[in-house]
Design a protein around this motif. Structure first.
Motif, PDB file in Angstrom:
ATOM      1  N   HIS A  39      31.764  -5.812 -10.161  1.00 57.87           N
ATOM      2  CA  HIS A  39      30.670  -4.838 -10.118  1.00 57.87           C
ATOM      3  C   HIS A  39      29.751  -5.122  -8.937  1.00 57.87           C
ATOM      4  O   HIS A  39      29.530  -6.271  -8.568  1.00 57.87           O
ATOM      5  N   SER A  40      29.196  -4.086  -8.354  1.00 63.07           N
ATOM      6  CA  SER A  40      28.211  -4.254  -7.281  1.00 63.07           C
ATOM      7  C   SER A  40      27.008  -5.023  -7.810  1.00 63.07           C
ATOM      8  O   SER A  40      26.629  -4.854  -8.966  1.00 63.07           O
ATOM      9  N   PRO A  41      26.391  -5.839  -6.959  1.00 57.81           N
ATOM     10  CA  PRO A  41      25.244  -6.622  -7.415  1.00 57.81           C
ATOM     11  C   PRO A  41      24.032  -5.738  -7.739  1.00 57.81           C
ATOM     12  O   PRO A  41      23.754  -4.780  -7.016  1.00 57.81           O
ATOM     13  N   PHE A  42      23.362  -6.066  -8.817  1.00 59.24           N
ATOM     14  CA  PHE A  42      22.091  -5.437  -9.154  1.00 59.24           C
ATOM     15  C   PHE A  42      21.399  -6.260 -10.229  1.00 59.24           C
ATOM     16  O   PHE A  42      22.009  -7.071 -10.900  1.00 59.24           O
ATOM     17  N   MET A  43      20.097  -6.031 -10.362  1.00 59.97           N
ATOM     18  CA  MET A  43      19.305  -6.647 -11.432  1.00 59.97           C
ATOM     19  C   MET A  43      18.592  -5.528 -12.163  1.00 59.97           C
ATOM     20  O   MET A  43      18.193  -4.535 -11.554  1.00 59.97           O
ATOM     21  N   PHE A  69      16.351  -9.840 -18.806  1.00 58.63           N
ATOM     22  CA  PHE A  69      16.830  -9.418 -17.498  1.00 58.63           C
ATOM     23  C   PHE A  69      18.328  -9.618 -17.401  1.00 58.63           C
ATOM     24  O   PHE A  69      18.867 -10.577 -17.937  1.00 58.63           O
ATOM     25  N   ALA A  70      18.997  -8.715 -16.702  1.00 56.66           N
ATOM     26  CA  ALA A  70      20.428  -8.827 -16.437  1.00 56.66           C
ATOM     27  C   ALA A  70      20.620  -8.965 -14.934  1.00 56.66           C
ATOM     28  O   ALA A  70      20.026  -8.217 -14.153  1.00 56.66           O
ATOM     29  N   ASP A  71      21.447  -9.924 -14.539  1.00 58.96           N
ATOM     30  CA  ASP A  71      21.771 -10.166 -13.131  1.00 58.96           C
ATOM     31  C   ASP A  71      23.281 -10.010 -12.977  1.00 58.96           C
ATOM     32  O   ASP A  71      24.052 -10.867 -13.413  1.00 58.96           O
ATOM     33  N   ALA A  72      23.686  -8.884 -12.392  1.00 58.59           N
ATOM     34  CA  ALA A  72      25.107  -8.584 -12.207  1.00 58.59           C
ATOM     35  C   ALA A  72      25.511  -8.875 -10.768  1.00 58.59           C
ATOM     36  O   ALA A  72      24.760  -8.606  -9.839  1.00 58.59           O
ATOM     37  N   SER A  73      26.719  -9.421 -10.614  1.00 60.01           N
ATOM     38  CA  SER A  73      27.270  -9.669  -9.282  1.00 60.01           C
ATOM     39  C   SER A  73      28.780  -9.510  -9.387  1.00 60.01           C
ATOM     40  O   SER A  73      29.329  -9.466 -10.486  1.00 60.01           O
TER      41      SER A  73
END
Length: 136
Positions: A39-43, A69-73
């Motif tokens: 997945h593309s990075p986002f918070m 908080f969610a930290d996706a990378s």
């Protein structure tokens, strides 16, 4: 089935879950989202709701999260939750207390924005209460 990726769910009390998963459905502040490997990075912030993590074998783990908080990378997903409780451990009296506290927050709010935010949280908790009642 989708490729596995690293997922960690952390609460102030403990590391709740740390394993390889195929996907995670998260109650995001802007709406629910599904995380897959790459997945593309986002918070984003997380709203109260039920998170669903699916293992590569298809087993679904449901966990109630209250804010955070969610930290996706591309490498994985980390969620820092204010509170995280496996759905099977949810007790109606605990959720009822959360709802009572949220109702007090609504009545104690001093501004229209404060009242709106408190009411939104209350509505979300009532939805979780309904979901927990039907999952047992």
């Amino acid at each position: 089935m989708a490729e596995a990726f690293k997922f960690e769910l952390v609460s102030p009390a403990r590391l709740v879950l740390s394993e390889e998963v195929a996907q995670v459905m998260v109650p995001g502040a802007e709406g629910d989202f599904t995380m897959l490997k790459g997945h593309s990075p986002f918070m984003t912030t997380v709203r109260p709701g039920v998170l669903e993590a699916t293992s590569p074998a298809g087993k679904v783990i449901k966990i109630f999260v209250r804010g955070g908080f969610a930290d996706a990378s591309p490498a994985g997903l980390t969620i820092l939750a204010e509170q995280a409780i496996p759905v099977e451990e949810l007790k109606a009296d605990v959720i009822a207390k959360e709802i009572k506290d949220a109702e007090e927050d609504v009545s104690d709010a001093k501004t229209a924005e404060g009242k709106r935010v408190a009411q939104e949280k209350l509505d979300q908790l009532k939805a979780v209460f309904a979901a927990a009642a039907t999952s047992h």
